[in-house]
Scaffold this active site. Structure first.
Site, PDB file in Angstrom:
ATOM      1  N   GLY A 190       0.812  -1.231   0.000  1.00 34.90           N
ATOM      2  CA  GLY A 190       0.000   0.000   0.000  1.00 34.90           C
ATOM      3  C   GLY A 190       0.836   1.267   0.000  1.00 34.90           C
ATOM      4  N   ASP A 191       1.927   1.248   0.759  1.00 31.38           N
ATOM      5  CA  ASP A 191       2.790   2.447   0.794  1.00 31.38           C
ATOM      6  C   ASP A 191       3.451   2.644  -0.574  1.00 31.38           C
ATOM      7  OD1 ASP A 191       4.403   0.189   1.136  1.00 31.38           O
ATOM      8  OD2 ASP A 191       5.540   0.994   2.822  1.00 31.38           O
TER       9      ASP A 191
END
Ligand code: TYD
Ligand code: MG
Length: 258
Positions: A190-191
């Site tokens: 996600g990052d």
């Protein structure tokens, strides 16, 4: 409104979150507020969090998510982060997790860098990632060094080692319709997906100094993904998109932009 907004996500890390919160309260730089976004952790974790809530720099939110199906339907940390990003007015935004410990000068160094460089929008620092065994002994450590300006940040730097100006947010939203990507195909990275969005417009500038220590614990998503016996949570996740995809997209994107 404080100059720096720190967004910490939390879910069931009773052995770590106390250290993570203390690391933030120990910062030499003081003009910050911490949004502690808890995803309905167990009682053990809540007990550790509670005494910290006396500090009025900490704004606490607890979600009502219960079932595993709900947890896998969206990237939960992205949902919690986006909730804050839609509300805050701070000049600088930075991220924390319940298993990462900021070194005392992290905010001071990063704020000073952005203050001194008004044309730079996004920065990252060196960080240590520690892998732990079942008894929380460190079995392996990686030093992720921040050496160069990068237009390809996905998967080479970490969630908790960046800071960006809030002014980039409307530009990201206009292009991608959201800030962090809630699509569960990106749970694992996600990052990296958020950095991918940033790299469409701006590079990440380095501060080559270790400013945080990260822990991959027994309950971490990554630990679960790579362990032999798959948990219910992992079994229910959709097929995960890859670092390779994000990185090769950006390399082509840069070539075409040149
Ligand atoms: P974490 O388990 O630390 O995974 P990893 O470090 O291996 O990527 O989870 C990352 C962050 O996501 C952490 O701050 C907790 C948060 N999180 C939630 O908010 N809700 C959830 O249901 C899960 C699984 C994680
Ligand atoms: Mg983690």
């Amino acid at each position: 409104m404080s100059k720096v907004c720190i967004i910490m996500t939390s879910y069931n890390k009773p052995k770590f979150i106390g250290k993570a919160l203390q690391g933030i309260l120990n910062q030499t730089y003081k003009d910050f507020e911490l949004y502690l976004m808890d995803d309905n952790s167990n009682e053990e974790t809540q007990k550790v969090i509670e005494p910290f809530l006396k500090d009025d720099r900490i704004k606490f939110f607890k979600s009502k998510v219960e079932s595993i199906s709900e947890r896998v339907s969206k990237v939960r940390y992205a949902v919690l982060i986006n909730k804050v990003l839609n509300e805050v007015n701070s000049k600088y935004i930075t991220y924390a997790t319940d298993d990462n410990v900021y070194r005392p000068n992290r905010l001071e160094k990063m704020v000073e860098f952005l203050d001194d460089n008004p044309n730079i929008n996004v920065i990252y620092s060196s960080s240590i990632t520690n892998f732990l065994d079942n008894e929380d002994n460190i079995v392996r450590s990686i030093n992720r060094q921040a050496k160069e300006v990068t237009w390809c940040a996905p998967c080479i730097l970490d969630h908790c080692s960046i800071m960006h100006r809030a002014s980039i947010l409307p530009i990201i939203k206009k292009r991608f319709e959201s800030y962090w990507d809630e699509n569960p195909q990106f749970y694992r990275i996600g990052d990296a997906r958020f950095f991918w969005k940033i790299n469409h417009f701006w590079p990440f500038h380095p501060i080559n100094e270790i400013l945080d220590d990260n822990y991959i614990t027994e309950t971490s998503i990554h630990h679960q993904l790579f362990s032999k016996e798959k948990s219910e949570f992992i079994k229910k996740l959709p097929k995960q998109r890859t670092c390779k995809e994000l990185r090769s997209f950006l390399k082509n994107y840069r070539k075409e932009a040149k």
